[in-house]
Scaffold this motif. Structure first.
Motif, PDB file in Angstrom:
ATOM      1  N   ASN A  30       0.806  -1.220   0.000  1.00 33.36           N
ATOM      2  CA  ASN A  30       0.000   0.000   0.000  1.00 33.36           C
ATOM      3  C   ASN A  30       0.840   1.272   0.000  1.00 33.36           C
ATOM      4  O   ASN A  30       0.294   2.371   0.056  1.00 33.36           O
ATOM      5  N   TYR A  31       2.137   1.125  -0.043  1.00 33.64           N
ATOM      6  CA  TYR A  31       3.039   2.281   0.078  1.00 33.64           C
ATOM      7  C   TYR A  31       3.198   3.012  -1.247  1.00 33.64           C
ATOM      8  O   TYR A  31       3.371   2.368  -2.281  1.00 33.64           O
ATOM      9  N   PRO A  32       3.168   4.372  -1.210  1.00 29.65           N
ATOM     10  CA  PRO A  32       2.825   5.208  -0.065  1.00 29.65           C
ATOM     11  C   PRO A  32       1.341   5.588  -0.097  1.00 29.65           C
ATOM     12  O   PRO A  32       0.759   5.726  -1.162  1.00 29.65           O
ATOM     13  N   SER A  33       0.773   5.793   1.065  1.00 32.74           N
ATOM     14  CA  SER A  33      -0.639   6.155   1.153  1.00 32.74           C
ATOM     15  C   SER A  33      -0.844   7.525   1.789  1.00 32.74           C
ATOM     16  O   SER A  33      -1.967   7.982   1.945  1.00 32.74           O
ATOM     17  N   ALA A  62       5.879  10.986  -8.966  1.00 31.40           N
ATOM     18  CA  ALA A  62       6.053   9.557  -9.229  1.00 31.40           C
ATOM     19  C   ALA A  62       5.331   8.689  -8.206  1.00 31.40           C
ATOM     20  O   ALA A  62       4.778   7.633  -8.544  1.00 31.40           O
ATOM     21  N   LEU A  63       5.326   9.128  -6.946  1.00 27.72           N
ATOM     22  CA  LEU A  63       4.722   8.338  -5.885  1.00 27.72           C
ATOM     23  C   LEU A  63       3.251   8.670  -5.660  1.00 27.72           C
ATOM     24  O   LEU A  63       2.530   7.920  -4.991  1.00 27.72           O
ATOM     25  N   GLY A  64       2.810   9.806  -6.194  1.00 32.28           N
ATOM     26  CA  GLY A  64       1.404  10.193  -6.057  1.00 32.28           C
ATOM     27  C   GLY A  64       1.023  10.693  -4.684  1.00 32.28           C
ATOM     28  O   GLY A  64      -0.155  10.652  -4.307  1.00 32.28           O
ATOM     29  N   VAL A  65       1.989  11.168  -3.906  1.00 33.52           N
ATOM     30  CA  VAL A  65       1.714  11.746  -2.586  1.00 33.52           C
ATOM     31  C   VAL A  65       2.531  13.025  -2.422  1.00 33.52           C
ATOM     32  O   VAL A  65       3.473  13.277  -3.176  1.00 33.52           O
ATOM     33  N   GLY A  66       2.168  13.812  -1.442  1.00 35.61           N
ATOM     34  CA  GLY A  66       2.930  15.017  -1.165  1.00 35.61           C
ATOM     35  C   GLY A  66       4.230  14.718  -0.456  1.00 35.61           C
ATOM     36  O   GLY A  66       4.354  13.696   0.233  1.00 35.61           O
ATOM     37  N   ILE A  67       5.216  15.584  -0.646  1.00 38.58           N
ATOM     38  CA  ILE A  67       6.501  15.430   0.052  1.00 38.58           C
ATOM     39  C   ILE A  67       6.790  16.720   0.808  1.00 38.58           C
ATOM     40  O   ILE A  67       6.781  17.813   0.230  1.00 38.58           O
ATOM     41  N   VAL A  68       7.016  16.582   2.092  1.00 42.46           N
ATOM     42  CA  VAL A  68       7.292  17.723   2.965  1.00 42.46           C
ATOM     43  C   VAL A  68       8.780  17.736   3.285  1.00 42.46           C
ATOM     44  O   VAL A  68       9.345  16.716   3.690  1.00 42.46           O
ATOM     45  N   ILE A  69       9.421  18.882   3.091  1.00 41.09           N
ATOM     46  CA  ILE A  69      10.849  19.009   3.430  1.00 41.09           C
ATOM     47  C   ILE A  69      10.970  19.718   4.773  1.00 41.09           C
ATOM     48  O   ILE A  69      10.431  20.802   4.972  1.00 41.09           O
ATOM     49  N   GLU A  70      11.669  19.088   5.695  1.00 46.27           N
ATOM     50  CA  GLU A  70      11.846  19.620   7.041  1.00 46.27           C
ATOM     51  C   GLU A  70      13.331  19.832   7.303  1.00 46.27           C
ATOM     52  O   GLU A  70      14.102  18.876   7.360  1.00 46.27           O
ATOM     53  N   ASN A  71      13.718  21.098   7.440  1.00 47.74           N
ATOM     54  CA  ASN A  71      15.117  21.434   7.713  1.00 47.74           C
ATOM     55  C   ASN A  71      15.371  21.404   9.213  1.00 47.74           C
ATOM     56  O   ASN A  71      14.755  22.156   9.963  1.00 47.74           O
ATOM     57  N   LYS A  72      16.274  20.517   9.645  1.00 49.63           N
ATOM     58  CA  LYS A  72      16.625  20.413  11.063  1.00 49.63           C
ATOM     59  C   LYS A  72      18.122  20.655  11.216  1.00 49.63           C
ATOM     60  O   LYS A  72      18.898  19.738  11.480  1.00 49.63           O
ATOM     61  N   LYS A 264      11.876  -4.247   2.755  1.00 50.96           N
ATOM     62  CA  LYS A 264      12.676  -4.312   1.538  1.00 50.96           C
ATOM     63  C   LYS A 264      11.927  -3.771   0.327  1.00 50.96           C
ATOM     64  O   LYS A 264      12.499  -3.044  -0.494  1.00 50.96           O
ATOM     65  N   ASP A 265      10.641  -4.100   0.212  1.00 51.33           N
ATOM     66  CA  ASP A 265       9.866  -3.656  -0.942  1.00 51.33           C
ATOM     67  C   ASP A 265       9.740  -2.135  -0.995  1.00 51.33           C
ATOM     68  O   ASP A 265       9.712  -1.544  -2.078  1.00 51.33           O
ATOM     69  N   VAL A 266       9.656  -1.501   0.168  1.00 52.09           N
ATOM     70  CA  VAL A 266       9.573  -0.042   0.226  1.00 52.09           C
ATOM     71  C   VAL A 266      10.894   0.566  -0.234  1.00 52.09           C
ATOM     72  O   VAL A 266      10.919   1.545  -1.000  1.00 52.09           O
ATOM     73  N   VAL A 267      11.990  -0.011   0.226  1.00 51.61           N
ATOM     74  CA  VAL A 267      13.321   0.470  -0.175  1.00 51.61           C
ATOM     75  C   VAL A 267      13.503   0.335  -1.685  1.00 51.61           C
ATOM     76  O   VAL A 267      13.979   1.267  -2.356  1.00 51.61           O
ATOM     77  N   GLU A 273      12.334   4.740  -8.047  1.00 42.26           N
ATOM     78  CA  GLU A 273      11.780   6.036  -8.449  1.00 42.26           C
ATOM     79  C   GLU A 273      12.852   7.134  -8.416  1.00 42.26           C
ATOM     80  O   GLU A 273      12.907   7.989  -9.309  1.00 42.26           O
ATOM     81  N   ILE A 274      13.695   7.104  -7.389  1.00 47.43           N
ATOM     82  CA  ILE A 274      14.758   8.112  -7.293  1.00 47.43           C
ATOM     83  C   ILE A 274      15.737   7.961  -8.455  1.00 47.43           C
ATOM     84  O   ILE A 274      16.155   8.946  -9.073  1.00 47.43           O
ATOM     85  N   ARG A 275      16.091   6.726  -8.790  1.00 48.46           N
ATOM     86  CA  ARG A 275      17.030   6.493  -9.890  1.00 48.46           C
ATOM     87  C   ARG A 275      16.453   6.935 -11.230  1.00 48.46           C
ATOM     88  O   ARG A 275      17.172   7.483 -12.079  1.00 48.46           O
ATOM     89  N   LYS A 276      15.172   6.707 -11.440  1.00 48.05           N
ATOM     90  CA  LYS A 276      14.538   7.154 -12.681  1.00 48.05           C
ATOM     91  C   LYS A 276      14.658   8.664 -12.826  1.00 48.05           C
ATOM     92  O   LYS A 276      14.927   9.187 -13.915  1.00 48.05           O
TER      93      LYS A 276
END
Length: 325
Positions: A30-33, A62-72, A264-267, A273-276
């Protein structure tokens, strides 16, 4: 009675393992949801931040979800690395980092709150961020050799800023190999360090190309050399430090990691996707404009690379004479 208890424990352990495997498989299927958070150990405007924001736009699509960048930013990247290491290994909290947290910190910091190998799952290396030596334009030097001559003429007069481990180790290595006395002024991140170099409060610094290049183009910083032994394809006209200071060869890598024990499947999905994205010519070109030499590989290749870098940076830091803080 004891044998019965042992049998019960074995059955319970087997059941728990089977349940974990089923849960992991369901998660991967189901990743990512939901949204994914990318945690960065550096401030907004840094080289890692700039390149990650570009890659994340395409990764989100590519993943169909939002990505949040958090600077720490802070503690040499230890805050961000520790935060991710202690997060759930479900693929929704990832670390985008460099050799600062995973190659240099183990040999720079006495109280490291994470293990760079055991606490993380390597996902994908995304490329290298070459560094360059920049100085305030008012300093009367146009080459590394001229800068060394000035520093030898007035020992202790010149200073170098650092906003990362790469910058700190580069400065110490330069001083040692060139035989000069430089004052080290550390900062939490590169942008404020650059501000003080531009203002003339600090003489010089080693900065990643993505962060420093706009200021070089604006003529408020003077570039003298790249830190890699071979010339950078991004800055072909700039000499190398090794041309003057023999044996100088330092670069910074960038990559994605998650907490340990990720499915493993998530990795595999994230890596693919990153390599593409990284292998697209238009993305490579855009990353090059931001000062990054983009390339990738498998999680296994990244894991082997990380272990090799730990050995390399242990030697770099020992040779530079830097003691753990």
């Amino acid at each position: 009675m004891i044998m019965g208890l042992r049998r019960y424990c074995c059955v319970a352990a087997a059941a728990a393992a089977a349940l974990a495997a089923i849960s992991g498989a369901a998660l991967a299927q189901n990743y990512p949801s939901r949204n994914i958070t990318l945690v960065l150990p550096f401030a907004a405007g840094s080289g890692t931040d700039t390149t990650t924001r570009l890659i994340s736009q395409h990764l989100s699509q590519a993943l169909g979800v939002g990505i949040v960048i958090e600077n720490k930013a802070g503690a040499n990247g230890m805050l961000a690395a520790t935060y991710v290491a202690r997060s759930a290994p479900d693929g929704y909290t990832l670390l985008v980092t460099t050799n600062t947290t995973h190659s240099a910190n183990p040999y720079l910091l006495k109280s490291l709150t994470y293990d760079p190998v055991k606490d993380f799952t390597p996902i994908a290396r995304t490329g290298d961020l070459p560094f360059m030596l920049v100085i305030n334009p008012d300093i009367p030097a146009n080459t590394v050799a001229e800068l060394i001559a000035l520093a030898k003429k007035d020992p202790g007069k010149y200073s170098y800023a650092s906003g990362s481990s790469s910058a700190s180790v580069s400065g110490a290595t330069f001083a040692r190999l060139a035989g000069i006395d430089l004052l080290h002024v550390p900062y939490k991140s590169s942008p404020p360090a650059l501000t003080d170099v531009i203002a003339g409060r600090i003489s010089m610094m080693f900065i990643d190309v993505p962060t420093g290049l706009p200021h070089v183009n604006a003529k408020v910083l003077k570039p003298l050399a790249v830190t890699t032994k071979r010339k950078s394809a991004l800055l072909p006209d700039l000499p190398t430090m090794d041309d003057t200071v023999k044996g100088f060869d330092i670069t910074s890598w960038q990559g994605y990691l998650g907490p340990s024990n990720m499915p493993k499947d998530v990795v595999v999905r994230l890596n693919a996707e990153i390599r593409k994205i990284i292998e697209r010519p238009d993305i490579k070109s855009q990353l090059a404009e931001r000062g990054m030499e983009a390339f990738s590989g498998t999680p296994e290749e990244f894991e082997a690379f990380l272990k090799e870098q730990l050995v390399l940076w242990e030697k770099l830091i020992a040779d530079a004479g830097i003691e753990k803080q």
